[in-house]
Design a protein around this motif. Sequence first.
Motif, short mmCIF file in Angstrom:
data_model
loop_
_atom_site.label_atom_id
_atom_site.label_comp_id
_atom_site.label_asym_id
_atom_site.label_seq_id
_atom_site.Cartn_x
_atom_site.Cartn_y
_atom_site.Cartn_z
N LEU A 219 0.81 -1.22 0.00
CA LEU A 219 0.00 0.00 0.00
C LEU A 219 0.85 1.26 0.00
N GLU A 220 1.83 1.32 0.89
CA GLU A 220 2.68 2.52 0.94
C GLU A 220 3.53 2.61 -0.32
N GLY A 221 3.46 3.76 -0.98
CA GLY A 221 4.18 3.97 -2.22
C GLY A 221 3.38 3.67 -3.47
N SER A 222 2.16 3.13 -3.29
CA SER A 222 1.31 2.84 -4.44
C SER A 222 0.53 4.09 -4.85
N THR A 223 -0.21 4.00 -5.94
CA THR A 223 -1.04 5.11 -6.41
C THR A 223 -2.49 4.87 -6.04
N SER A 224 -3.11 5.90 -5.51
CA SER A 224 -4.48 5.75 -5.02
C SER A 224 -5.48 5.63 -6.16
N GLU A 225 -6.58 4.91 -5.86
CA GLU A 225 -7.71 4.80 -6.78
C GLU A 225 -8.97 4.98 -5.97
N ALA A 226 -9.75 5.96 -6.33
CA ALA A 226 -10.95 6.29 -5.54
C ALA A 226 -11.86 5.07 -5.42
N GLY A 227 -12.28 4.78 -4.18
CA GLY A 227 -13.22 3.70 -3.93
C GLY A 227 -12.60 2.34 -3.76
N GLU A 228 -11.32 2.19 -4.03
CA GLU A 228 -10.67 0.89 -3.86
C GLU A 228 -10.45 0.61 -2.37
N VAL A 229 -10.92 -0.54 -1.90
CA VAL A 229 -10.76 -0.91 -0.49
C VAL A 229 -9.29 -1.27 -0.24
N VAL A 230 -8.67 -0.54 0.68
CA VAL A 230 -7.25 -0.78 0.96
C VAL A 230 -7.02 -1.33 2.36
N ILE A 231 -7.99 -1.14 3.25
CA ILE A 231 -7.86 -1.63 4.63
C ILE A 231 -9.22 -2.14 5.10
N ASN A 232 -9.23 -3.30 5.77
CA ASN A 232 -10.43 -3.84 6.39
C ASN A 232 -10.25 -3.86 7.91
N ILE A 233 -11.25 -3.32 8.61
CA ILE A 233 -11.23 -3.30 10.08
C ILE A 233 -12.37 -4.15 10.60
N TYR A 234 -12.06 -5.06 11.52
CA TYR A 234 -13.09 -5.88 12.17
C TYR A 234 -13.31 -5.37 13.59
N ASP A 235 -14.57 -5.24 13.93
CA ASP A 235 -14.94 -4.87 15.30
C ASP A 235 -15.01 -6.14 16.13
N THR A 236 -14.04 -6.31 17.03
CA THR A 236 -13.97 -7.54 17.83
C THR A 236 -14.85 -7.49 19.06
N SER A 237 -15.58 -6.39 19.27
CA SER A 237 -16.43 -6.31 20.46
C SER A 237 -17.69 -7.15 20.33
N LEU A 238 -18.09 -7.50 19.09
CA LEU A 238 -19.27 -8.33 18.89
C LEU A 238 -18.96 -9.40 17.86
N CYS A 239 -18.72 -10.62 18.36
CA CYS A 239 -18.46 -11.77 17.48
C CYS A 239 -19.55 -12.81 17.73
N LEU A 240 -20.06 -13.37 16.65
CA LEU A 240 -21.14 -14.35 16.73
C LEU A 240 -20.83 -15.51 15.79
N PHE A 241 -21.49 -16.64 16.04
CA PHE A 241 -21.45 -17.75 15.10
C PHE A 241 -22.51 -17.51 14.04
#
Length: 372
Positions: A219-241
């Motif tokens: 990611l660092e040093g690459s060229t940006s593209e609008a709307g491209e997902v570069v990072i995913n964050i998971y909320d660990t406060s609520l996990c379910l099966f």
Amino acid sequence: MRNNGLKNGRKKGLKRICVCTAAVLLLCSCGQKEEEDNILTIERDGTDLTYEYGMAEIGDMVKTEKIRCTYRQMNEEEVSFSLTGRLVDRVYVQEGDSVKKGDLLAELSSKELERAIEDLEYDIARYELLLSYTDINEEYDISGYWVNYLYYSGMSQYDKEYLESRIESTQQAYRYLREDYSDIIEADKKELEKLKQELCSSRIYAGIDGVIFKMKSGLEGSTSEAGEVVINIYDTSLCLFEASTPEAAGYFTEGETVSMTIYFASNAGQYELMPWHMDEWGEKQWFSIYSSPEEANLEVGTTGSIEVVSARRQDVLKVPKEAVHPAGDANYVYVMNSDNIREVKWIETGLYGDDAVEILDGLTEGERVILK
């Protein structure tokens, strides 16, 4: 001549025997055909054969099913830049990092933008200062006109008109100056807001508390593209099966726990799950952990198997499952009659449970059936 007569007699006798034998066989086959409708096969077993037996008995039976489920976070954020063609200058996180809402994750190259913002902020502050001085300067100029009129003129009608003309022109000049300063300040503030929005767009922030689960490679040093997902964050406060079996939703009841087994993970064991927000179920179904083995520390992606009762029967005639054999669209069992002869009995079956089959017709309670 005598020998020829004997030979002819023997030939005629053999013909009679063949005809009689064929007639007997034909009659036997007809009788056997009539019996085949009721009994498929009959055989006498030798004394060296042994069998395991089961019993046709009255009792209860259940059928259970296993539903695959996976441990997942319920809240996830996909982060992307809104600008295209800009260099990704800095990345401040890596996979596995914990972040808080509002944390700066990465930014595009923005040195020129920051410099332009600084210049505008300076200009705005300068013109605001000049604007604040206009009132003081105006009062100072008008005070000077009065001093000249009172102390250095004859205070004639001409001098008075001249004073009033000077004051009016000065007030108008300062009014125009204030308008000019105000217009400049307003335009600079609009431009500043635009640049700040652009600067904000060149930076991405965490929108939730959670863990960096995935990042775009290099990611660092690459060229940006609008709307491209570069990072995913998971909320660990609520996990379910999570399960994906909408056809099985009717097996569950709000507030009633179900058993779940994890077989192969480091946290293998028996768990109790509780249906979670059943009113929101659709293609997906969710379950919270009600009880678990001690020191269980589940990881995202762990899979388990929920066991549910899909059907029940009470006080029905049943036999062990391994005693029932299919034959096309029909079913049969082997029984041993009083003459120690194994024979086939055709049966009508109902529910196939976990270890027994419901018998609707063909057997009576107490009959022994052959298992093996």
